[in-house]
Structures are given as C-alpha cells and as structure tokens.
Write an enzyme that holds these catalytic residues in place. Structure first.
Site, PDB file in Angstrom:
ATOM      1  N   HIS A  22       0.834  -1.204   0.000  1.00  0.00           N
ATOM      2  CA  HIS A  22       0.000   0.000   0.000  1.00  0.00           C
ATOM      3  C   HIS A  22       0.873   1.260   0.000  1.00  0.00           C
ATOM      4  O   HIS A  22       0.517   2.259  -0.619  1.00  0.00           O
ATOM      5  CB  HIS A  22      -0.928  -0.006   1.219  1.00  0.00           C
ATOM      6  N   ASP A 112      -5.949   5.757   1.812  1.00  0.00           N
ATOM      7  CA  ASP A 112      -6.096   4.389   1.308  1.00  0.00           C
ATOM      8  C   ASP A 112      -7.551   3.952   1.407  1.00  0.00           C
ATOM      9  O   ASP A 112      -8.183   4.120   2.458  1.00  0.00           O
ATOM     10  CB  ASP A 112      -5.214   3.474   2.174  1.00  0.00           C
TER      11      ASP A 112
HETATM   12  C1  UDX Z   1      -0.815  -6.801  -0.551  1.00  0.00           C
HETATM   13  C2  UDX Z   1      -1.706  -7.680  -1.417  1.00  0.00           C
HETATM   14  O1  UDX Z   1      -1.246  -8.977  -1.578  1.00  0.00           O
HETATM   15  C3  UDX Z   1      -1.991  -7.055  -2.729  1.00  0.00           C
HETATM   16  O2  UDX Z   1      -2.688  -7.913  -3.573  1.00  0.00           O
HETATM   17  C4  UDX Z   1      -2.740  -5.821  -2.461  1.00  0.00           C
HETATM   18  O3  UDX Z   1      -3.296  -5.301  -3.632  1.00  0.00           O
HETATM   19  C5  UDX Z   1      -1.802  -4.879  -1.748  1.00  0.00           C
HETATM   20  O4  UDX Z   1      -1.363  -5.471  -0.529  1.00  0.00           O
HETATM   21  P1  UDX Z   1       1.678  -7.741  -1.028  1.00  0.00           P
HETATM   22  O5  UDX Z   1       1.141  -9.086  -0.730  1.00  0.00           O
HETATM   23  O6  UDX Z   1       2.841  -7.300  -0.254  1.00  0.00           O
HETATM   24  O7  UDX Z   1       0.527  -6.644  -0.943  1.00  0.00           O
HETATM   25  O8  UDX Z   1       2.035  -7.800  -2.591  1.00  0.00           O
HETATM   26  P2  UDX Z   1       2.211  -6.710  -3.706  1.00  0.00           P
HETATM   27  O9  UDX Z   1       0.942  -5.977  -3.955  1.00  0.00           O
HETATM   28  O10 UDX Z   1       2.788  -7.409  -4.846  1.00  0.00           O
HETATM   29  O11 UDX Z   1       3.248  -5.665  -3.101  1.00  0.00           O
HETATM   30  C6  UDX Z   1       4.553  -6.002  -2.750  1.00  0.00           C
HETATM   31  C7  UDX Z   1       5.477  -4.835  -3.041  1.00  0.00           C
HETATM   32  O12 UDX Z   1       6.728  -5.110  -2.431  1.00  0.00           O
HETATM   33  C8  UDX Z   1       5.725  -4.639  -4.529  1.00  0.00           C
HETATM   34  O13 UDX Z   1       5.703  -3.271  -4.841  1.00  0.00           O
HETATM   35  C9  UDX Z   1       7.124  -5.209  -4.744  1.00  0.00           C
HETATM   36  O14 UDX Z   1       7.878  -4.554  -5.738  1.00  0.00           O
HETATM   37  C10 UDX Z   1       7.763  -5.017  -3.399  1.00  0.00           C
HETATM   38  N1  UDX Z   1       8.777  -6.072  -3.142  1.00  0.00           N
HETATM   39  C11 UDX Z   1       8.410  -7.364  -2.979  1.00  0.00           C
HETATM   40  C12 UDX Z   1      10.099  -5.697  -3.066  1.00  0.00           C
HETATM   41  O15 UDX Z   1      10.451  -4.518  -3.255  1.00  0.00           O
HETATM   42  N2  UDX Z   1      11.018  -6.661  -2.815  1.00  0.00           N
HETATM   43  C13 UDX Z   1      10.705  -7.959  -2.621  1.00  0.00           C
HETATM   44  O16 UDX Z   1      11.622  -8.764  -2.389  1.00  0.00           O
HETATM   45  C14 UDX Z   1       9.342  -8.334  -2.705  1.00  0.00           C
END
Ligand code: UDX
Length: 458
Positions: A22, A112
C-alpha cells in the site's frame, strides 16, 4: 482571480495503509502529484525501529511519521482503534500547524480506500478528500457486487458472470488470508471501501485504462473513477520525472543487498533467470515451500528466490548450499531492479496487485501462484485476459507440486506458448508506458485531478 485575492497553495496529505503493498503505490502517486507542482506530505505509520531509516524527503515529498508509542496491541479491534486514533491525532496536528503557518494553504487528504473512516476525519477538519484504491478495478467491482448483494463470496454456483469480466469460478474470487471463519470479516473490510464512497470528492485507482477498459467502464457508471497507474517509479517507465531517485527503497519495510544481486544477475544470460517472490505478507506452508524448492531444483534454470526472514525456517535443510551454483535465496530485494534486468525471464508470483502491475509494465511473463485476497482474481486476469502467464494447478492435497512448478516454468520460458506470452507481455509493457507518458490516459487523469484540486478552493 480578483485583485488582492491571494491564490491558495494546494497541499496533498497522502495516507497509505501501513503495509508495503500500500505504501509503494501511494508513494509513486505522490511523486506524480509533486511533479505537477503540488506540495505533498506522505504520512507513514511504521514500527519505531524503522523510523530512523526513513528519509525525511523523497523526491520533493516530505515524509511525516506516526509513532505507535509502543502501544501494546493484542486484538484486531485494538489494532484498528489504535491506528485510527493515531491517524486522527496526526492529522489534527498537521492541520493546526497549517492554519497557523500556512494560511493560504488548503489540504486534500488522499487516503487508502481500505480505511474509509479517514474520510470522516478529513471532513471534520475541512479538507477535501480522495480515496486511493491499491487494488484492480475488477476486484473492486467484485467487492461492490458483494456489497450490493448481487453475489456471495464464496459463491454457491459453479461460476458467476459479472459486467466487464470473464466468467469467474470460485478459485478466481477473493478470499481471506486465514481461513473460512475469517472470510466474513475480510469481506466486510473489503466491501467497507464502498461504505461512504458517494461522499468523497475523488476516487483514484492504481491501474490504467487500457488494462481494465471493460470493467473500468462499468465501474465508471457507478462512480466517477480516475485511473492513474501504473504507479511505478518513472525511471522504469516514461523516465519523465527528473528527480525520480532511489529514495523509494528508503520506504521499504525490509532490507536488501542490491549490489550483490545485480552483480549476480549481470553474470547470467538474457532471459535465463526465474525470479520467485510472494510479496510482503504471503506465507507458504512448510510442505509448499519444499515443493517450490524442489520445483526450482528440477528446472534447469538459474533462480532468485525471495524468502523473507520470517519464512526462512521453512526452507528444506541444505537447499541453499545444494543449489548455490544455480540459485540465490535472499530475504528481500529491490523488485523493480530485478524485474527490469535483462537476465530475468519469468516471475513466479503470488499476484499481489503491485507485483502484477510491475511485471506487466516491465514485460516479464508470469507463473501465477495466488495465495489469498485479490491475488486469486489477479491471477485469472494474468492468464485469461492479458494472457501474460500461466497459473499453477493445485492438487488434491491443496499443494502445487514440484512437477507442476517445473512444468509452468517451462511453459513461460520455452517453445510456442512462451513466444505468445512474451509477445503479449511486450504489448502491455508498451501500453503501460503510453498510459503514464505525456498525454496518456493516466497522465491526463492526474492533470485533471490537479486542476480540479486547484479550482476546488477558488
Ligand atoms: C498486498 C496484497 O497482496 C496485494 O494484492 C494488495 O493489492 C496490496 O497489498 P503484497 O502481498 O505485499 O501486498 O504484494 P504486492 O501488492 O505485490 O506488493 C509487494 C510490493 O513489495 C511490490 O511493490 C514489490 O515490488 C515489493 N517487493 C516485494 C520488493 O520490493 N522486494 C521484494 O523482495 C518483494
């Protein structure tokens, strides 16, 4: 403007929910707003130990931290109560300061969408307000239909047909992170995003028009939505924000060692590495971790696997040592640097909305391995609508087997299906650039938002 009338200065207060998925899109949207000349303050709510690592400024954006004062939280209710009272206290403080020192400044709270009560605080303080959705239009439309009583999730029938979407089966619909008992509270949190949406001044989405055209058009018949994504640093897309720097990683809740990783990737051939990451929250079971590990072992490809510190103990014994000539396991990485590296050929992802948008925008084919929440619907769109990847099949034991993982990797890395997927990935990569580029749909939506903000107070 009349003579002697002083123009108001617009101040955007950006308030993300404090989770990585987020914070990232809100920060990127904030940067776009700052690039259009607005003053932006990003309010973050981080654990005390992280506060010291926070940069005070990130690309013209001031960072304001909320401390939880070491509050002892033992229930979900307590968490929300504490969170909302900290937010309220901080916003009151910020607005009081503004009234004292910046008399010609007017604020808009961009909050948000999953904290709809922030709108009440904004109204009490006399701020204008925008609800910012960090999930897709499709998923939002599903939650809207649930709220309106059109469908239940889980569904009782084999599939549902909703406006602007392909037929959705049960495994394509959002589900709770935990278990079926938690489903009602998860759904009520998600449908709550629509509880007061008719009263908000603007509704913005981290998505882009051409990606979700049909469902966006349908949702736009209910609400005046604006799509402003993909919310990815400019340097990976249109390269128009001159001061778009590496400060983003200062807002990462996890630490990574960028230099070693990039050097390792530099030493690999083009499109030869499988990148595996499940975002910031998803936690695979121990057996599932073993299948992923063995699937990576079975395939002949180099791999880079992000296993967060909290998950490390689930890795099979000796896996890291046994595969050190072919793979790297890291606790966290700069994901956009990895996805934009030429050596990366595919992304095994949980399909969090940010990861999905990032892979789409950087043209990286995906193996979709959704876990919960909106990831299930995102996976459906990845495979059946945008056609940029394949989705793993779950066996009768509820696991994705090593053979399945190996097979899926091959589908996106080799042969005719992979060519088709790569072609589609290239198409979306270009469309993402067009959307944020000068005169593109998201660029124009941001311009319009800024213009409306400026005339709101005049
Ligand atoms: C959660 C939900 O899963 C997602 O679907 C929702 O819409 C927002 O909140 P998350 O599970 O953490 O988020 O996944 P994602 O939405 O993919 O966000 C992860 C973020 O962390 C991405 O921006 C990604 O680039 C970043 N990341 C992930 C890193 O910078 N390094 C990593 O090793 C893994």
């Amino acid at each position: 403007m009349e003579r002697n009338q002083i123009a108001v200065e617009i101040h955007v207060i950006a308030l993300p929910f404090p989770a990585q998925g987020h914070i990232n899109p809100m920060l990127q949207f904030s940067k776009r707003l700052a690039s259009k000349g607005l003053k932006v303050t990003l309010v973050t709510f981080l654990e005390n130990e992280n506060l010291t690592k926070l940069p005070k400024h990130s690309s013209n954006i001031t960072i304001e931290s909320i401390s939880d004062n070491n509050a002892v939280i033992s229930t979900v209710e307590e968490y929300w109560k504490n969170f909302s009272s900290m937010v309220e206290q901080k916003l009151v403080e910020m607005v009081e300061k503004q009234n004292k020192f910046g008399k010609h400044m007017r604020s808009c709270l961009v909050y948000d969408s999953i904290i709809p009560w922030a709108l009440d605080i904004a109204k009490q303080l006399g701020l204008s307000a925008a609800s910012f959705f960090t999930q897709s239009c499709a998923v939002s439309a599903i939650y809207y239909h649930v709220r309106e009583g059109k469908i239940n999730v889980p569904i009782e029938q084999d599939f549902v047909s909703l406006e602007g979407m392909p037929q959705l089966e049960s495994h394509d619909l959002p589900s709770s992170r935990y278990n079926s008992e938690d489903q009602p509270s998860f759904i009520s949190l998600m449908t709550g995003q629509f509880s007061n949406l008719k009263d908000v001044d603007w509704i913005v989405f981290s998505s882009f028009n051409s990606l979700e055209e049909e469902v966006m058009n349908w949702l736009a018949t209910q609400y005046p939505i604006k799509l402003v994504g993909p919310t990815i640093p400019s340097r990976y897309l249109d390269n128009r924000l001159e001061d778009d720097d590496d400060d983003d990683y200062g807002l990462s809740l996890f630490k990574s060692n960028t230099k070693t990783l990039i050097e390792w990737l530099d030493s690999k051939e083009t499109s030869s590495v499988v990148y595996v990451a499940f975002g910031s929250l998803a936690a695979l079971g121990e057996k599932q971790m073993e299948e992923v590990a063995n699937g990576l072992k079975r395939s002949d490809y180099h791999f880079l696997w992000v296993v967060r510190e909290s998950e490390e103990k689930k890795l099979p014994q000796n896996f890291v040592d046994e595969t050190s000539d072919r793979g790297l396991v890291v606790g966290w990485c700069p994901q956009l640097e990895i996805l934009s590296h030429k050596s990366v050929g595919c992304f095994i992802t949980h399909c969090g909305w940010n990861s999905t948008l990032e892979a789409l925008s950087l043209g990286v084919p995906m193996v979709a391995m959704p876990q919960w929440g909106d990831q299930l619907t995102n996976a459906k769109f990845v495979t059946d609508v945008w056609r940029v990847g394949v989705r793993v099949k779950v066996n009768v034991e509820g696991l994705v087997s090593k053979e399945e993982i190996d097979w899926c990797i091959r589908q996106v890395m080799e042969g005719e299906p992979a060519n088709e997927i790569r072609k589609n990935s290239e198409k979306w990569k270009n469309l993402a650039r067009v959307a944020v580029g000068e005169g593109g749909s998201s660029d124009m939506n941001i311009d319009e938002f800024v213009k409306q903000l400026q005339s709101y107070w005049n």
